[in-house]
Design an enzyme around this catalytic site. Structure first.
Site, short mmCIF file in Angstrom:
data_model
loop_
_atom_site.label_atom_id
_atom_site.label_comp_id
_atom_site.label_asym_id
_atom_site.label_seq_id
_atom_site.Cartn_x
_atom_site.Cartn_y
_atom_site.Cartn_z
N GLY A 678 47.66 37.98 32.77
CA GLY A 678 48.41 38.47 33.91
C GLY A 678 47.52 39.03 35.00
CG ASP A 809 38.39 39.24 24.18
OD1 ASP A 809 37.26 38.75 23.93
OD2 ASP A 809 38.95 39.11 25.28
#
Length: 994
Positions: A678, A809
């Site tokens: 996003g 991550d």
């Protein structure tokens, strides 16, 4: 006469000149002086191709000709022919020049270990039929290994710790002169099985094939290779039973089969291996008992069988051993007693690790007799009796962990004062007596655990002298008296758990000065007085003052964060204003009595007026913003009240803003970044506070199916139960090193996540430039604080939640920095909440959706999509390397297919850690923090071990970083509580311990 003499001189010179021209044509660029002979010319070419400061040892400037036989690393025979080249650990980088076999026909040994050999396996070596020793270990060699059959004189072939890929070179079976073969730690090979043709290697003494992607069962024909003294097949995919035929290897000294999937019993016949010194069968699925025949071997030094399914007892005969150094059988199903005489006759005993079994009886009284014991790890058993008094004099101890047993009696005062111990763990026993003032002598102590005992007396102020303390857990004891004010001096303290005692007096305000404090639990005591408002500076960390005798007003920040449960059970506490009915019932604080009624009326009117003015200003501001947006026509901004009111809100903290203020600010000029999940906005609220908003595009469903299939429990989630569950879980996190998620707005076409804003950007920018980062502020203490903070945040996610969370991550760009450069782990866009399998083990919790960033990914992703907490550990290790070296994970200098992990690992293995450190930190003095940075690099190498099971947990990493921090006084060679024992094996299976 003169003519014949001249001819006799000219002829060899002409011959030499022709050879030299031929050699130049093979690859020389003219940089070698014409006066050198062929051997000197090749060495000069090698110096040119492997540039580096160490090559200055080869001086070709002397006249009339250099004596290369005197060069360091060069060996010659009596006639001047080069027989050996050894540049091990010279930290060179380059390609081996062609023509080595023709130029150096007498070459017998070539040692290039711990360098950077580029261009794949040097094909020029295939013509070296006289070469006997070739060592290119730890040299970053990549690509396929060619057919080695032509190297028919090889005795020693060491290709360990490289990056080979493709098919394993089974052609070595044709080199029947081989005595040593070492391919340890080359996980990139294709899956393979050793061929029976290996039996042709009848001279072979050492066969090390650990972590080479071998599969299948252990070939029974290995028992026919009776010259073997060292057989290592660890870290592969081996299944089945240990073949009885191995008992025929009468010369075997080392047998290592750990980290496989082996089943069945440990054969009694292995007791026939009378020369055996080290055996490691750990991390398999072995059953049955530990053979007494093995424990009776006179030369046995290392017995490791941890993490199996072994039953029965530890054979008592092991107590008669005179050579035993390491006993590690933790995490099995063993019963009975620890041999009472263990250590009595073994002067070199270093490790006793029998944790997580069902052992009974007393602690072995003679364990410290030899004066070398560093590890007593017996936690989680059924042991009884007192701590032997002799243990208090066992000063070499680094770890003393006896928690979760049934031990009793007073703890010998010397246990609290062990000068080298970093962990003293006495929790969950029946110990009595006080924490003595002698604890001040525990100079290296970082963790003191003694919870759930019957320890009494007062907490001694002398404990503040142990400046390296990171964790103190003395909860659920009988400790009385006040909390010493001087605890505020423990600047590195991360956890202070004193709940469930009999503490009295006030809460020291000095605790607010411990900025690293993540957990402060003082509940269930008899503390009195007010809650110091300054302690709220530690929010959003875990604070618990419940069930005491505290009084006065509850500090406003605790109310704002919705933490009234943390002060429940204190009848004297009150609140300054009326709360909603869902909050714990607390009375209103008495309003200060005014002397005149008119003044009171004025006060009420004034407050009302201020509230009205504030409300009017907010409405006016909203109208102005809306009008401005309509006038400017900003894309992506809602243009009607309907759009801004179509969000459902899920809040996780007390909010000082509403959705209108957030939604109306989602305009292009506030965009600060874009990601795969996003768009990110930076929004300044009317209060002046900054927040970050991530706009996630929702996954649409057909309109006619929305209601029918929406099982989310909330219309705005578009039926995405997984996203809702994840966001709600992340919203519940309370840790100072994890970015705070204020709330989520879920709408018809998108979801908005509102986070706290980090003014100093991310760690990538700070280290490598760009954005908000400022390198000048990141000295080593700052970097170490960043590393500690991230490690503590990850340890919280992995170990302190009901279900562990794998971030998946971790990278420097996902580590944000606040105004004080305190780190916050961010971007859980791909993190998954791990569901506990019934009866499962959180240590193995994993997910199977591949994610992550190249350069930070653990190598097991190459052959598996399974994500575990150990993947986060690997990624953190890469970040730690960035912090210590200032390098990016991928740089051209590292070479083809190489990354920072291989580059740093090679430096550390070669003892060249200092060469890898960030040279820019010399601004603060070249050696000021050198040792601490080297220690951090060693921790990073541990974290990035290619075998996931050999990586430490994040809890262990926090511990190791605490020991390696600035001003640390711990010894250099600290070892991890479980896997440190591998360091004493013969093949450097693990990097040096921090």
């Amino acid at each position: 006469m003169v003519s014949s003499t001249l001819c006799s001189l000219i002829q060899p010179l002409l011959c030499w000149f022709i050879l030299f021209v031929v050699f130049l044509a093979a690859g020389d660029d003219g940089g070698v002086a014409a006066a050198l002979d062929t051997q000197a010319a090749y060495l000069a070419k090698m110096k040119e191709q492997f540039p580096g400061p160490a090559m200055s040892r080869w001086d070709f400037t002397s006249s009339p000709a250099p004596d290369y036989c005197t060069f360091q690393g060069v060996a010659c025979d009596r006639t001047g022919n080069v027989t050996g080249i050894d540049v091990t650990s010279w930290r060179l980088a380059g390609k081996l020049p062609p023509g080595i076999c023709a130029a150096l026909p007498s070459l017998r040994e070539l040692r290039l270990a711990y360098n950077d050999v580029r261009g794949g396996f040097p094909a020029t070596l295939l013509n070296c039929t006289a070469l006997e020793v070739l060592n290119v270990s730890y040299s970053g060699v990549s690509g396929a290994v060619p057919d080695l059959s032509s190297m028919r004189s090889l005795r020693v072939l060491d290709m360990s710790n490289n990056q080979f890929t493709g098919a394993f070179p089974t052609s070595i079976a044709n080199v029947t002169t081989l005595e040593v073969v070492n391919f340890n730690e080359n996980p990139g090979f294709d899956i393979w099985r050793p061929p029976e043709t290996f039996m042709a290697l009848r001279r072979l003494r050492v066969l090390i094939l650990s972590t080479t992607s071998m599969r299948g069962d252990i070939p029974p024909w290995l028992g026919n290779m009776t010259s073997l003294t060292d057989l290592e097949l660890s870290g592969n995919f081996l299944v089945g039973r240990i073949p009885l035929s191995l008992a025929r290897l009468s010369k075997l000294q080392y047998l290592e089969l750990y980290y496989n999937e082996l089943e069945g019993v440990v054969p009694d016949e292995l007791g026939n291996l009378t020369e055996l010194t080290d055996i490691d069968l750990s991390e398999n699925k072995l059953t049955g008992g530990i053979p007494e025949s093995l424990c009776s071997l006179r030369n046995l030094r290392v017995l490791q069988m941890y993490t199996n399914r072994l039953t029965g007892g530890i054979p008592a005969v092991l107590g008669n051993s005179t050579q035993l150094r390491i006993l590690s059988v933790y995490r099995n199903l063993l019963t009975g007693e620890i041999p009472g005489d263990i250590g009595r006759y073994s002067p070199e005993l270093n490790v006793i690790e029998v944790s997580e079994n069902q052992l009974t009886g007393p602690l072995p009284p003679y364990a410290c007799t030899g004066g070398k014991l560093q590890y007593i790890l017996v936690l989680s058993n059924l042991l009884t009796g007192p701590i032997p008094p002799a243990y208090a004099a066992c000063t070499p101890l680094l770890r003393f962990r006896v928690s979760n047993n049934h031990l009793e009696g007073d703890v010998p005062p010397g246990i609290f004062a062990l000068p080298h111990a970093s962990i003293v763990d006495l929790s969950y026993n029946h110990f009595t007596g006080p924490v003595p003032a002698t604890v001040a002598a525990a100079a290296n102590l970082t963790s003191l655990f003694a919870s759930n005992n019957k320890i009494s007396g007062e907490l001694p102020p002398e404990i503040a002298a142990v400046s390296g303390l990171v964790k103190i857990d003395l909860s659920n004891n009988l400790i009385a008296g006040p909390i010493p004010d001087v605890l505020g001096r423990l600047s590195r303290l991360n956890q202070l758990s004193l709940q469930g005692n009999r503490l009295t007096g006030p809460i020291p305000a000095t605790l607010a000065g411990i900025w690293s404090l993540n957990v402060l639990n003082l509940s269930d005591n008899a503390l009195s007085g007010e809650i110091p408002e300054s302690l709220c500076d530690l929010l959003p960390n875990s604070l618990d003052f419940s069930n005491n005798n505290l009084s006065g007003p509850v500090p406003a920040p605790l109310i704002k964060e919705g933490l009234l449960e943390s002060v429940a059970g204190n009848p004297g506490l009150c609140v300054a204003f009326r709360l909603n009915l869902t909050s714990p019932a607390l009375p209103l604080c008495p309003r200060p009595r005014l002397r005149r009624g008119l003044a009171g009326d004025v006060w009420v009117v004034g407050v009302c007026a201020l509230v009205c003015v504030a409300a009017a200003l907010a409405v006016a501001r909203r109208c102005v913003v809306r009008a401005r947006m309509d006038a400017e026509g900003q894309d992506g901004a809602p243009t009607s009240p309907a759009s801004s009111s179509s969000y459902d809100v899920t809040s996780f903290h007390k909010l000082t803003f509403d959705q209108h203020e957030i939604v109306e600010a989602l305009i292009d000029k506030n965009i600060v970044g874009h990601g795969g999940s996003g768009t990110v906005y930076k929004i300044e609220l009317s209060s002046g506070e900054l927040v970050a908003v991530k706009k996630l595009w929702a996954r649409r469903r057909p309109a006619n199916k929305l209601k029918e299939h929406d099982d989310s429990g909330g219309g705005g989630w578009l039926g995405d139960r997984e996203l809702r569950t994840e966001v709600e879980t992340l919203g519940s996190i309370r840790h100072k090193n994890i970015v705070k998620l204020y709330c989520c707005y879920s709408g018809a076409d998108s979801n908005l996540l509102v986070y706290e804003y980090m003014p100093n950007g991310n760690l990538w920018e700070a280290l490598h430039g760009g954005g908000h980062g400022c390198f000048l502020l990141l000295d080593w203490p700052t970097r170490h604080r960043v590393a500690m903070g991230v490690a503590q945040g990850l340890a919280y996610l992995h170990h302190d939640l009901m279900f562990p969370i794998v971030h998946r991550d971790i990278k420097s760009s996902n580590i944000l920095l606040d105004a004080d450069f305190e780190p916050k782990v961010a971007d859980f866009g791909i993190a998954k909440v791990l569901q506990q399998v019934a009866g499962g083990d959180h240590r193995d919790a994993s997910t199977t959706t591949i994610a992550g960033t190249y350069g930070y990914l653990a190598p097991e992703y190459a052959y598996s999509s399974k994500a575990t907490t150990k993947c986060d550990v690997y990624s953190f290790g890469v970040v730690l390397m960035e912090l210590a070296t200032g390098r990016k994970p991928i740089e051209p200098e590292f070479g083809e297919t190489r990354d920072i992990v291989h580059w740093v690992s090679g430096k550390v293995a070669a003892g060249g850690e200092a060469d890898a450190l960030d040279k820019r930190l010399a601004t603060w003095g070249p050696n000021r923090y050198k040792e601490e940075m080297v220690q951090a690099l060693r921790v990073a190498v541990r974290c990035t071990c290619s075998i996931p099971g050999l990586r430490p947990t994040m809890a262990d990493v926090v511990q190791m970083l605490a020991e390696a921090g600035p001003r640390a006084t711990t010894p250099k060679d600290k070892q991890d509580n479980h896997h440190q024992q591998q360091q004493q094996q013969p093949t450097n299976k693990l990097p040096p311990s921090p």
